[in-house]
Structure formats: structure tokens, C-alpha cells
Design a protein around this motif. Structure first.
Motif, PDB file in Angstrom:
ATOM      1  N   THR A 255      -3.394   7.513  -7.878  1.00  0.00           N
ATOM      2  CA  THR A 255      -3.356   8.783  -7.145  1.00  0.00           C
ATOM      3  C   THR A 255      -4.750   9.377  -7.026  1.00  0.00           C
ATOM      4  O   THR A 255      -5.182   9.757  -5.926  1.00  0.00           O
TER       5      THR A 255
ATOM      6  N   THR B 180       0.863  -1.176   0.000  1.00  0.00           N
ATOM      7  CA  THR B 180       0.000   0.000   0.000  1.00  0.00           C
ATOM      8  C   THR B 180       0.898   1.225   0.000  1.00  0.00           C
ATOM      9  O   THR B 180       2.125   1.113   0.032  1.00  0.00           O
ATOM     10  N   TRP B 181       0.303   2.401  -0.056  1.00  0.00           N
ATOM     11  CA  TRP B 181       1.084   3.631   0.007  1.00  0.00           C
ATOM     12  C   TRP B 181       1.483   3.946   1.446  1.00  0.00           C
ATOM     13  O   TRP B 181       0.724   3.705   2.386  1.00  0.00           O
TER      14      TRP B 181
ATOM     15  N   THR C 212      -7.012   7.273  -4.744  1.00  0.00           N
ATOM     16  CA  THR C 212      -6.691   7.430  -3.323  1.00  0.00           C
ATOM     17  C   THR C 212      -7.345   8.684  -2.760  1.00  0.00           C
ATOM     18  O   THR C 212      -7.974   8.651  -1.685  1.00  0.00           O
TER      19      THR C 212
ATOM     20  N   VAL D 288      -7.227   3.483   2.073  1.00  0.00           N
ATOM     21  CA  VAL D 288      -5.900   3.514   1.455  1.00  0.00           C
ATOM     22  C   VAL D 288      -5.920   2.548   0.276  1.00  0.00           C
ATOM     23  O   VAL D 288      -6.731   1.630   0.219  1.00  0.00           O
ATOM     24  N   PRO D 289      -5.022   2.730  -0.698  1.00  0.00           N
ATOM     25  CA  PRO D 289      -5.041   1.847  -1.871  1.00  0.00           C
ATOM     26  C   PRO D 289      -4.446   0.477  -1.579  1.00  0.00           C
ATOM     27  O   PRO D 289      -3.424   0.364  -0.896  1.00  0.00           O
TER      28      PRO D 289
END
Length: 468
Positions: free
Chosen positions: A230, A178-179, A233, A340-341
Motif C-alpha cells: 500500500t 496487479t491492483w 503504491t 502500479v504494483p
């Protein structure tokens, strides 16, 4: 592919590919969710004693090299005649490199490492094995967060955070991701921003106070899934939705008020805080900006962040400790939601690999998912999916961002898990990138995404959908 030499053709291995039509059960409402897929046996066939090369295909990034080194060091202890080769291609070519070979019904790889969104296309075309029976016999499914097991193997997908226990499985987790928010502790303070609005304000102040340093660095490129992730998210944290998976409706959902607010935040509040010329940045460019001290706050995939701690690649310090005095890693800030991604990939056995190599692939997958191996993989720099490995000292102590991943798992949201994924993500990448680079107004870009994606889904004639 197998190494040169005589290949032992065992009767049990010859039975590996038993062609059968399997129904991938989702919510029970999708009559079109059927795929003709060869079924893997429940029991791993007897393995060859001849030299054998087990080949993977992935994209070029540090985890690919880590996997090859780890597998050749550890798997060879169990199978000394087997060599692991992880073939890589540029990220932008990853999907096509796999599916061009799938279309030819001949692959030079045995295990395809697929994004969660690639599974539907591979399943409906019969490109990968149905491993449902194998999983039932060999894998402790209770050892995983249900969503991770579903995301990396199930088709059709269940709702976010859930797995349909009656659905077919076509893969097993290889690498979670994840980010993470990467922030300069020496510039904005030790405590990371808690909301998205606070993050933007902190980045704005940091940029103003530190000439030559941009407030933000994030993915904007029109390639792979860069710009799309992006936007998705930001869409998630501001309460938006990518679609209604039950009705397959995008137009009117993605571009509703919440979706428009997210696009406005991204283009009009976040983009001005990025460096000039960053309109096509992806993983490497964001890491370079952080390592060179050119960004106050950045977002990147956890699995790609290890190099930030290498003094040879950084101007932030001559030791790992000095770098960590300046860099902090945190979970993404929340806003209207805390989504979250979901990143990461699963392992999937090519339907066109030889019977001996398919047997080896199944054996590797069973070995890789063992608790002790998952902890070793974590210590080697991997991001495991087993809960016991995620919570183990081997993982949590291996990197300053690993706790971020463990804490983020309950917050994850994926994209659309449908066979049309590649077309949908290309539409979104192109338009989000255009908005970020001033070629389209934010509202026009989002409306175009919604209309074009809706057209793709409507033209497919499918019913139901892959949940998020």
C-alpha cells in the motif's frame, strides 16, 4: 512427492540434477551476484509411466483452488498418470513454509510458487533449479512482455520494464497480478477518478453523502506484504522511489520529499476515509467490505477479485449483472506518475525433489506456457503472462477486471528483488502499519523504515542490487 508404487529410474532422468555453479548475470557490475544452483537439462527427460503426484506450494486463496482444478482437468489429458496437488498455507506463513523446508534440503513440494522478491533468496541458497537452458530450448520468450519474464524468473532483476537476455532464469510465470480500483458506480458515477487526488476527493464526498459507508478500503495489515505494498503504491504515484538499486541506498531515497508526501497522503488523507477497526485489513477484509456495500472505493489484487461477482457473497445484487450495475473496475489513478504494483508469482522447481518429479515439473511448465493452454487458463479464471493470451477474448471476456490487468502491465513497478527481501518487507510492514494505526508519526515511521532497511543492506556485504 511421488505416489506409492515402483518408480522408474531412467538414465536420462538421473542426469537431471547436474550440480554446477552458475553466475546470474545482472548489469555486469555485481560481482557478488553468484549462486550455486543445480541446472535443469535443456531437454525434458523421459517421463515415468508410474502414477505420480506433482505437488505445488502456495498460499490459501481462490487462484490456488483454480490451478489445481484446471491442471487436473487439462494436464491429465496429456499425462493421465499425473495428479496435481496444490498445497496451501495461510498467506502470512507462505514464505516460511517454503524456506523452512528449503533450509532442511527436503521438500514435500516439487514446484514452489514464489513471489518475485523470493527468487533471490532461493537462488543464492541453491534451493531451485537454474532453468536457463530449458527455457532457451522449450519456451518462446518473445511471446512475453520482457518485464514479466524477468520479474517471475530472472535473478538478479533488471530495471523496470526490461530483461537482461544474458541473465539466468529460475522460473516461469504462473499468475500475473496487479491492483485494480473497485468503485461504486451507483455512488460516485460511472466514470472512475483519473488522478489520486480526485480519487481521495470522490471518496471523501461519497463517505459524507452515505452514512455507514467508508470512503476507502485498502490493505493495512502488518503481515505478508500488505501495508508495504500500500505505501509503495502511493509512493510510486507521488513520484517517490523505494531505493537506488545500483548503490543499494535506501536512507535518503525512500524518505525524501516525495516519499514523505506519499506517507502523509496515506496516513492523513486516506486513512481517515477507512472504516473503524480496519487497521489490520488485508485481501479478504477489503473484499468483504465491498461485497457488503460498506466501501465507496477499494483497492485489491485482481486475482482475488472474482468472488465480488458472486451473488452468494454479495449484498449488492442477486445476480452478477445486478452487482456489475453497481461495481466498476478500473486501472489505478495516476498522479505524478502512473506506476502500479507488480503482483503475481512464478513456478520454480525444487532442487530437492526427486528426479522423476523434477522431470514432470519441467514438462508441466512447458505445457502450461503454451499459447492454447494459457488461453484456457485465462478462461478458467487465471491471469496469464503471454501477450497473446492477455489480449485474447478468452481472457478479456472472462472478467470485468481483466482489461485492467492488460492495460496495467506497461505501468508496473516491483519491490527490491534481493535475498534480504523478507527482512526488508517486515520492517516496512511493521512501521507503515504503526503509522496507519497512530502508533507512530508518519515521518518517524518512514525515517525508521529507511534507516532499518539500510542497515540490513549494509550488513549483508553485497554489492549491486535487484532492480525494480
Amino acid at each position: 512427492m511421488s505416489a506409492p508404487g515402483r518408480r522408474v529410474q531412467l538414465a536420462t532422468a538421473a542426469m537431471l540434477l547436474v550440480a554446477t555453479t552458475a553466475t546470474a548475470c545482472g548489469d555486469g557490475k555485481d560481482d557478488d551476484a553468484k549462486a550455486s544452483a543445480p541446472k535443469a537439462p535443456a531437454t525434458i527427460p523421459e517421463l515415468t509411466k508410474d502414477p505420480l503426484t506433482l505437488s505445488f506450494i502456495w498460499f490459501e486463496w481462490p487462484p490456488a483452488k483454480a490451478l489445481e482444478a484446471f491442471a487436473n482437468a487439462e494436464y491429465k489429458k496429456e499425462r493421465p498418470n499425473a495428479t496435481i496437488k496444490v498445497n496451501t498455507v495461510p498467506n502470512a506463513n507462505w514464505h516460511d513454509a517454503m524456506f523452512t523446508q528449503f533450509a532442511a534440503h527436503k521438500t514435500d513440494f516439487d514446484i514452489a510458487i514464489l513471489d518475485s522478491q523470493h527468487i533471490g533468496e532461493a537462488v543464492t541458497n541453491g534451493n531451485i533449479l537454474d532453468i536457463t537452458d530449458f527455457v532457451k530450448k522449450n519456451i518462446d520468450v518473445t511471446a512475453y512482455n520482457p518485464y514479466l519474464l524477468a520479474a517471475y524468473g530472472q535473478y538478479p532483476q533488471a530495471e523496470t520494464g526490461k530483461r537482461d537476455e544474458n541473465a539466468s532464469l529460475y522460473g516461469l510465470p504462473l499468475l500475473g497480478d496487479t491492483w485494480t480500483m473497485i468503485y461504486r458506480k451507483d455512488l460516485i458515477g460511472d466514470k472512475p477518478p483519473q488522478t489520486w487526488d480526485e480519487m481521495i476527493s470522490a471518496a471523501e464526498k461519497c463517505q459524507a453523502d452515505n452514512p455507514g459507508v467508508s470512503g476507502l478500503a485498502f490493505h493495512q495489515a502488518n503481515g505478508s506484504d500488505a501495508a508495504a505494498v500500500t505505501y509503495n503504491t502511493v509512493n510510486g504515484v507521488y513520484g517517490g522511489n523505494l531505493w537506488d538499486s545500483k548503490t543499494r541506498k535506501i536512507d535518503g531515497v525512500l524518505n525524501d520529499a516525495a516519499g514523505q508526501e506519499a506517507m502523509d497522503v496515506l496516513v492523513n488523507k486516506m486513512k481517515p476515509l477507512t472504516a473503524k477497526g480496519s487497521g489490520n485489513w488485508f485481501i479478504d477484509e477489503v473484499n468483504a467490505a465491498v461485497a457488503q456495500g460498506k466501501a465507496c472505493i477499494a483497492f485489491n489484487w485482481i486475482a482475488a477479485s472474482g468472488g465480488l461477482l458472486d451473488p452468494k457473497e454479495s449484498t449488492l445484487g442477486t445476480t452478477r449483472e445486478q452487482i456489475l450495475d453497481k461495481l466498476g473496475f478500473a486501472t489505478l489513478p495516476s498522479q505524478k506518475t502512473n506506476l502500479v504494483p507488480l503482483g503475481g508469482m512464478g513456478m520454480h522447481v525444487s532442487a530437492y525433489s526427486s528426479t522423476a518429479n523434477q522431470a514432470e515439473a519441467l514438462n508441466f511448465m512447458e505445457w502450461f506456457e503454451r499459447a492454447d493452454v494459457q488461453k484456457k487458463w485465462a478462461a478458467a479464471g487465471g491471469v496469464p503472462s503471454r501477450t497473446d493470451a492477455l489480449e485474447s477474448p478468452e481472457f478479456l471476456n472472462a472478467g470485468p477486471f481483466n482489461q485492467v490487468y492488460t492495460d496495467s502491465v506497461p505501468r508496473m513497478r516491483d519491490m527490491w528483488n534481493v535475498p534480504e527481501y523478507a527482512r526488508l518487507v517486515n520492517i516496512e510492514n511493521t512501521n507503515v502499519n504503526a503509522a496507519l494505526n497512530g502508533a507512530k508519526k508518519p515521518k518517524d515511521a518512514l525515517d525508521d523504515i529507511a534507516k532499518e532497511q539500510q542497515s540490513v543492506l549494509d550488513s549483508s556485504g553485497r554489492k549491486g542490487g535487484g532492480g525494480l
